[in-house]
Scaffold this active site. Structure first.
Site, PDB file in Angstrom:
ATOM      1  CG  ASN A  86      68.903 -48.965   2.879  1.00  0.00           C
ATOM      2  OD1 ASN A  86      69.050 -49.719   3.850  1.00  0.00           O
ATOM      3  ND2 ASN A  86      68.205 -49.317   1.818  1.00  0.00           N
ATOM      4  CE  LYS A 100      71.073 -45.081   0.119  1.00  0.00           C
ATOM      5  NZ  LYS A 100      70.932 -46.039  -0.973  1.00  0.00           N
TER       6      LYS A 100
END
Ligand code: NAP
Length: 279
Positions: free
Chosen positions: A95, A74
């Site tokens: 994300n 991420k």
């Protein structure tokens, strides 16, 4: 049973992480794509951390239009973005990657996913005191979203206090505080919404949830497998209103699909349909 009838004109989406085998995203996304009759298909890739940049180049070459990003990528995803939007700007964690006009656009849908799951049980952040147990990525996403949505106070409790302090710093408001884990009961009493953002409650013989022996609250566990952790079981016994992380998972996925496909759809109706998929 999902049946993918796609042809060469279909646009490609995927999820990247490692490990990725357990991910429900391909099942959820391909179901939604079919339901909405969209010309997309959704795959998954297990890519180790050091290969992330190569993976991104491959996505560009193979003309993927977007991908979801899970552990451990991420932050890497944030770093490769040309532009970052919404909560991801603050969390520096992405994300959802959307490739448009040769540029990577980054989003984080976790916080809004959690917020939508709360709305479904007639709860929201406004003027509420939120207690977050844990100070990892999920806790940070919820803290940012709760702040944006006018929470009254945010308490963060974690083993590693530096991590909790770091979240407070990025939120940068005077109504968020971090505490040592030994303060849990006192903080729980003062809170309206308690969210477990750790794997606690998964471990079979861990049963000291006595900090939940307080007046009724909304108690959430971000874990959805098992659907009811020991933590949530205990909360239910103590008459708290409980919710697990399954709706958050579904909503963050729906929000990503809306970004990828530049569409909006009735997410509550889609949630119902997705429930039938997992029956
Ligand atoms: P993360 O960044 O790795 O953070 C994990 C957090 O859990 C840290 O605060 C860590 O504390 C704490 N922790 C781990 N083991 C612990 C233990 N034995 N005792 C006390 N604290 C412990 O993970 P994350 O991405 O935030 O995810 C957190 C949880 O939420 C996971 O269970 C994940 O599956 C779930 N999740 C669900 C969704 C959803 O859509 N439903 C989305 C994201 C995450 P230290 O900092 O002290 O190590």
């Amino acid at each position: 049973m999902l049946q993918l009838n796609y042809d060469n004109s279909f646009k490609k989406l995927c999820v990247v992480g490692s490990p990725i085998n357990h991910s429900l995203s391909p099942k959820i996304q391909n179901f939604m794509i079919q339901k909405l009759n969209l010309p997309y298909c959704y795959l998954s890739f297990d890519i180790i951390g050091s290969d992330f940049d190569k993976y991104i180049k491959a996505c560009e070459t193979m003309q993927f239009v977007g991908c979801n990003v899970t552990m451990p990528h991420k932050q890497n995803a944030y770093n490769i973005c040309d532009e970052v939007f919404g909560d991801a700007k603050i969390s520096k964690s992405v994300n959802t990657l959307f490739y448009k006009n040769n540029k990577w656009n980054g989003f984080s849908t976790d916080g809004d996913g959690f917020r939508l799951s709360l709305l479904d049980i007639d709860e929201n952040f406004k003027d509420k005191t939120i207690l977050l147990i844990g100070a990892g990525g999920a806790s940070s996403a919820i803290a940012i979203n709760a702040t944006k949505n006018n929470a009254k106070q945010i308490f963060i409790v974690n083993r590693d206090l530096n991590k909790a302090e770091n979240i407070i710093k990025i939120i940068d408001i005077g109504k968020a505080f971090y505490f040592d884990i030994k303060n849990l009961k006192n903080l729980a009493e003062k809170s309206d919404i308690i969210v477990n953002c750790t794997p606690l409650g998964m471990v079979k013989d861990f049963d000291d949830f006595s900090f939940l022996d307080v007046s009724p609250k909304v108690v959430c566990d971000l874990i959805y497998s098992p659907p009811e952790t020991n933590f949530l079981k205990y909360a239910k016994q103590k008459n708290h209103k409980t919710i697990n992380g399954f709706d958050m998972l579904l909503y963050q996925g729906m929000l990503s699909l809306e970004i990828f496909t530049d569409t909006t759809f009735d997410k509550r109706a889609m949630k119902k349909d997705l429930y039938s998929l997992f029956k």
